[in-house]
Design a protein around this motif. Structure first.
Motif, PDB file in Angstrom:
ATOM      1  N   GLN A  95     -19.019  -7.520 -14.183  1.00  0.00           N
ATOM      2  CA  GLN A  95     -18.151  -7.680 -13.052  1.00  0.00           C
ATOM      3  C   GLN A  95     -17.447  -6.333 -12.761  1.00  0.00           C
ATOM      4  OE1 GLN A  95     -15.839 -11.103 -12.584  1.00  0.00           O
ATOM      5  NE2 GLN A  95     -14.822 -10.527 -10.614  1.00  0.00           N
ATOM      6  N   ARG A  96     -17.553  -5.950 -11.631  1.00  0.00           N
ATOM      7  CA  ARG A  96     -17.102  -4.561 -11.176  1.00  0.00           C
ATOM      8  C   ARG A  96     -15.872  -4.454 -10.302  1.00  0.00           C
ATOM      9  NH1 ARG A  96     -22.601  -4.359 -11.459  1.00  0.00           N
ATOM     10  NH2 ARG A  96     -23.413  -2.680 -12.670  1.00  0.00           N
ATOM     11  N   PHE A  97     -15.013  -3.647 -10.486  1.00  0.00           N
ATOM     12  CA  PHE A  97     -13.554  -3.522  -9.717  1.00  0.00           C
ATOM     13  C   PHE A  97     -13.690  -2.228  -9.038  1.00  0.00           C
ATOM     14  CE2 PHE A  97     -12.834  -6.420 -13.357  1.00  0.00           C
ATOM     15  CZ  PHE A  97     -12.698  -7.571 -12.512  1.00  0.00           C
ATOM     16  N   ASP A  98     -12.732  -1.922  -7.970  1.00  0.00           N
ATOM     17  CA  ASP A  98     -12.778  -0.599  -7.409  1.00  0.00           C
ATOM     18  C   ASP A  98     -11.810   0.083  -8.416  1.00  0.00           C
ATOM     19  OD1 ASP A  98     -12.290   1.608  -6.052  1.00  0.00           O
ATOM     20  OD2 ASP A  98     -12.185   0.589  -4.076  1.00  0.00           O
ATOM     21  N   GLY A  99     -12.420   1.346  -8.879  1.00  0.00           N
ATOM     22  CA  GLY A  99     -11.535   2.126  -9.806  1.00  0.00           C
ATOM     23  C   GLY A  99     -10.624   3.384  -9.199  1.00  0.00           C
ATOM     24  N   ARG A 100     -10.919   3.329  -7.980  1.00  0.00           N
ATOM     25  CA  ARG A 100      -9.985   4.460  -6.985  1.00  0.00           C
ATOM     26  C   ARG A 100      -8.630   4.225  -6.842  1.00  0.00           C
ATOM     27  NH1 ARG A 100     -14.279   4.773  -2.213  1.00  0.00           N
ATOM     28  NH2 ARG A 100     -13.645   2.350  -2.381  1.00  0.00           N
ATOM     29  N   ILE A 101      -7.830   5.045  -6.408  1.00  0.00           N
ATOM     30  CA  ILE A 101      -6.346   4.768  -6.109  1.00  0.00           C
ATOM     31  C   ILE A 101      -6.392   4.071  -4.708  1.00  0.00           C
ATOM     32  CG2 ILE A 101      -4.259   5.888  -5.447  1.00  0.00           C
ATOM     33  CD1 ILE A 101      -4.890   8.137  -7.251  1.00  0.00           C
ATOM     34  N   LEU A 102      -5.867   2.756  -4.957  1.00  0.00           N
ATOM     35  CA  LEU A 102      -5.696   1.865  -3.853  1.00  0.00           C
ATOM     36  C   LEU A 102      -4.304   1.947  -2.751  1.00  0.00           C
ATOM     37  CD1 LEU A 102      -7.469  -1.011  -5.281  1.00  0.00           C
ATOM     38  CD2 LEU A 102      -8.370   0.540  -3.942  1.00  0.00           C
ATOM     39  N   THR A 103      -4.374   1.689  -1.898  1.00  0.00           N
ATOM     40  CA  THR A 103      -3.016   1.917  -0.811  1.00  0.00           C
ATOM     41  C   THR A 103      -2.366   0.260  -0.596  1.00  0.00           C
ATOM     42  OG1 THR A 103      -3.626   3.912  -0.080  1.00  0.00           O
ATOM     43  CG2 THR A 103      -1.921   2.844   0.911  1.00  0.00           C
ATOM     44  N   LEU A 104      -1.339   0.104  -0.824  1.00  0.00           N
ATOM     45  CA  LEU A 104      -0.652  -1.138  -0.311  1.00  0.00           C
ATOM     46  C   LEU A 104       0.369  -0.750   0.819  1.00  0.00           C
ATOM     47  CD1 LEU A 104       0.102  -3.958  -0.324  1.00  0.00           C
ATOM     48  CD2 LEU A 104       1.709  -3.607  -2.287  1.00  0.00           C
ATOM     49  N   ASP A 105      -0.187  -1.292   1.909  1.00  0.00           N
ATOM     50  CA  ASP A 105       0.842  -0.547   3.064  1.00  0.00           C
ATOM     51  C   ASP A 105       1.523  -1.873   3.626  1.00  0.00           C
ATOM     52  OD1 ASP A 105       2.117   0.703   5.273  1.00  0.00           O
ATOM     53  OD2 ASP A 105       0.299   1.304   6.088  1.00  0.00           O
ATOM     54  N   ASN A 106       2.757  -2.019   3.149  1.00  0.00           N
ATOM     55  CA  ASN A 106       3.579  -3.108   2.903  1.00  0.00           C
ATOM     56  C   ASN A 106       4.033  -3.361   4.214  1.00  0.00           C
ATOM     57  OD1 ASN A 106       4.656  -5.361   1.081  1.00  0.00           O
ATOM     58  ND2 ASN A 106       6.527  -4.885   2.148  1.00  0.00           N
ATOM     59  N   GLN A 107       4.304  -4.464   4.672  1.00  0.00           N
ATOM     60  CA  GLN A 107       4.955  -5.028   6.084  1.00  0.00           C
ATOM     61  C   GLN A 107       6.434  -4.572   6.035  1.00  0.00           C
ATOM     62  OE1 GLN A 107       4.261  -9.089   7.166  1.00  0.00           O
ATOM     63  NE2 GLN A 107       2.050  -8.631   7.559  1.00  0.00           N
ATOM     64  N   THR A 108       7.001  -4.494   7.160  1.00  0.00           N
ATOM     65  CA  THR A 108       8.468  -3.894   7.274  1.00  0.00           C
ATOM     66  C   THR A 108       9.466  -4.941   6.605  1.00  0.00           C
ATOM     67  OG1 THR A 108       8.270  -2.621   9.196  1.00  0.00           O
ATOM     68  CG2 THR A 108      10.441  -3.343   8.648  1.00  0.00           C
ATOM     69  N   GLU A 109      10.163  -4.778   5.796  1.00  0.00           N
ATOM     70  CA  GLU A 109      11.184  -5.729   5.233  1.00  0.00           C
ATOM     71  C   GLU A 109      12.454  -5.512   5.635  1.00  0.00           C
ATOM     72  OE1 GLU A 109      10.359  -8.170   3.169  1.00  0.00           O
ATOM     73  OE2 GLU A 109       8.241  -7.812   2.786  1.00  0.00           O
ATOM     74  N   ASN A 110      13.201  -6.430   5.484  1.00  0.00           N
ATOM     75  CA  ASN A 110      14.879  -6.317   5.569  1.00  0.00           C
ATOM     76  C   ASN A 110      15.544  -6.231   4.629  1.00  0.00           C
ATOM     77  OD1 ASN A 110      14.336  -6.052   8.582  1.00  0.00           O
ATOM     78  ND2 ASN A 110      14.262  -8.411   8.678  1.00  0.00           N
ATOM     79  N   PHE A 111      16.775  -5.283   4.073  1.00  0.00           N
ATOM     80  CA  PHE A 111      17.324  -5.340   3.018  1.00  0.00           C
ATOM     81  C   PHE A 111      18.928  -5.157   3.532  1.00  0.00           C
ATOM     82  CE2 PHE A 111      13.144  -3.420   1.551  1.00  0.00           C
ATOM     83  CZ  PHE A 111      12.865  -4.655   0.725  1.00  0.00           C
ATOM     84  N   LEU A 112      19.514  -5.600   2.674  1.00  0.00           N
ATOM     85  CA  LEU A 112      21.209  -5.772   2.843  1.00  0.00           C
ATOM     86  C   LEU A 112      21.812  -4.611   1.946  1.00  0.00           C
ATOM     87  CD1 LEU A 112      22.330  -9.535   2.987  1.00  0.00           C
ATOM     88  CD2 LEU A 112      22.060  -7.862   4.803  1.00  0.00           C
ATOM     89  N   THR A 113      22.658  -3.774   2.530  1.00  0.00           N
ATOM     90  CA  THR A 113      23.528  -2.628   1.678  1.00  0.00           C
ATOM     91  C   THR A 113      24.671  -3.155   1.183  1.00  0.00           C
ATOM     92  OG1 THR A 113      24.584  -1.876   3.696  1.00  0.00           O
ATOM     93  CG2 THR A 113      22.253  -1.121   3.334  1.00  0.00           C
ATOM     94  N   VAL A 114      25.420  -2.417   0.341  1.00  0.00           N
ATOM     95  CA  VAL A 114      26.598  -2.860  -0.228  1.00  0.00           C
ATOM     96  C   VAL A 114      27.472  -3.165   0.776  1.00  0.00           C
ATOM     97  CG1 VAL A 114      27.676  -0.749  -0.428  1.00  0.00           C
ATOM     98  CG2 VAL A 114      28.026  -2.490  -2.026  1.00  0.00           C
ATOM     99  N   GLU A 115      27.326  -2.913   2.121  1.00  0.00           N
ATOM    100  CA  GLU A 115      28.269  -3.037   3.142  1.00  0.00           C
ATOM    101  C   GLU A 115      27.847  -4.414   3.885  1.00  0.00           C
ATOM    102  OE1 GLU A 115      28.608   1.496   4.691  1.00  0.00           O
ATOM    103  OE2 GLU A 115      26.749   0.627   4.300  1.00  0.00           O
ATOM    104  N   LYS A 116      26.904  -5.006   3.445  1.00  0.00           N
ATOM    105  CA  LYS A 116      26.378  -6.166   4.153  1.00  0.00           C
ATOM    106  C   LYS A 116      25.699  -5.767   5.478  1.00  0.00           C
ATOM    107  CE  LYS A 116      27.781  -8.439   0.637  1.00  0.00           C
ATOM    108  NZ  LYS A 116      26.724  -9.086  -0.633  1.00  0.00           N
ATOM    109  N   LYS A 117      25.103  -4.689   5.411  1.00  0.00           N
ATOM    110  CA  LYS A 117      24.476  -4.470   6.619  1.00  0.00           C
ATOM    111  C   LYS A 117      22.868  -4.422   6.577  1.00  0.00           C
ATOM    112  CE  LYS A 117      28.303  -3.084   8.746  1.00  0.00           C
ATOM    113  NZ  LYS A 117      28.898  -3.755   9.822  1.00  0.00           N
ATOM    114  N   ASN A 118      22.308  -4.832   7.436  1.00  0.00           N
ATOM    115  CA  ASN A 118      20.679  -5.124   7.430  1.00  0.00           C
ATOM    116  C   ASN A 118      20.147  -3.647   7.700  1.00  0.00           C
ATOM    117  OD1 ASN A 118      18.513  -6.776   6.883  1.00  0.00           O
ATOM    118  ND2 ASN A 118      18.224  -7.126   9.026  1.00  0.00           N
TER     119      ASN A 118
END
Length: 289
Positions: free
Chosen positions: A60-83
């Motif tokens: 069984q073969r797998f792609d051995g090249r460098i792959l790219t994961l282009d993630n969808q935009t995510e929302n994170f909260l800062t320490v000030e509770k700002k999104n």
């Protein structure tokens, strides 16, 4: 022995099939694992030609090249509770094909999902411990390095390696961005005003120093000029004295001529004097001399 051509054709086909199933080729862009009746027998084969047991072993073969994961935009909260809205991508590759297969079943989408979850948790922790200012400008590189370091140890269980992580953009909701930009503008305005004040202060110092230097230079020049003038007057007086001592009559005559030249040299000069005066003594008897 049978002379049936179908038999020999079937035998030749079986031999060819046996030979072709005894070898496999690994491309330099691939990772390969070897299975025998569903059990893992070999992994991480070097590029090139390899042997295997026909019909009992499979590759069984797998792609051995460098792959790219282009993630969808995510929302994170800062320490000030700002999104904040974060868009990022990650470069990864398969490091251990056997571990990769056991952890993901050889499915790239499974590996991408689990890697995305690890990175999301890491970024959420990093943004949650920083202010918007730090996340956007001050600590951005340090934050990515921390996420990459944390992910590197966790993805070993997936048989993969993180090559690079990049944050493409950090966007703020409109109601947050306006207040942040106002505060940043106020800070920059304060810094600019402080720099202008320091510049004006330095300019005044330089101007005062230049004025002082100019005054000192002019005073020294005037002093030197007066000294030279005094020396010149003294030298002139000395020369006059020597001339008078050598021939007093000629000296008197020369000085009188200078008086004539200075007082009567112009067109508008008018003098009313008695001819018997001392000034005209050299005019007297000029014809006879």
């Amino acid at each position: 022995m049978s002379k049936n051509p179908v038999f020999w054709a079937a035998l030749a086909f079986l031999a060819l099939l046996t030979v072709t199933n005894s070898f496999f080729i690994v491309d330099q862009r691939e990772k390969a694992v070897l299975f025998q009746l569903g059990e893992l027998k070999g992994k991480d084969y070097a590029p090139g030609l390899h042997m295997k047991t026909p019909f009992f072993q499979a590759v069984q073969r797998f792609d051995g090249r460098i792959l790219t994961l282009d993630n969808q935009t995510e929302n994170f909260l800062t320490v000030e509770k700002k999104n904040v809205e974060v868009d990022f991508y990650v470069k990864w590759r398969i490091a251990d094909a056997a571990v990769y297969y056991r952890a993901t079943g050889g499915q790239e989408i499974v590996a991408s999902d689990r890697l995305s979850s690890i990175l999301n948790r890491g970024l959420r922790d990093q943004f949650g411990s920083r202010t918007i200012q730090q996340a956007v400008a001050d600590d951005r590189d340090a934050m990515v390095q921390e996420v990459e370091k944390d992910a590197a140890s966790k993805v070993k269980d997936l048989g993969i390696a993180v090559v690079d992580i990049r944050i493409k953009s950090i966007n703020l909701p409109k109601n947050v961005s306006e207040s942040v930009y106002d505060r940043m503008r106020a800070e920059r305005t304060g810094v600019a005003a402080d720099l202008r004040a320091r510049g004006a202060e330095d300019a005044e110092k330089i101007k005062a120093e230049a004025d002082r230097t100019a005054q000192v230079t002019l005073a020294n020049a005037y002093k030197q000029a007066e000294t030279l003038k005094g020396l010149g007057d003294a030298r002139a007086a000395e020369i006059y004295a020597k001339a008078y001592g050598q021939d007093a009559e000629f000296y008197s005559f020369y000085r009188t001529l200078n008086v004539y030249r200075e007082s009567m040299g112009g067109n508008q000069n008018l003098m009313v004097l008695e001819p018997k005066g001392e000034l005209f003594r050299y005019f007297k008897g000029a014809g006879s001399k």
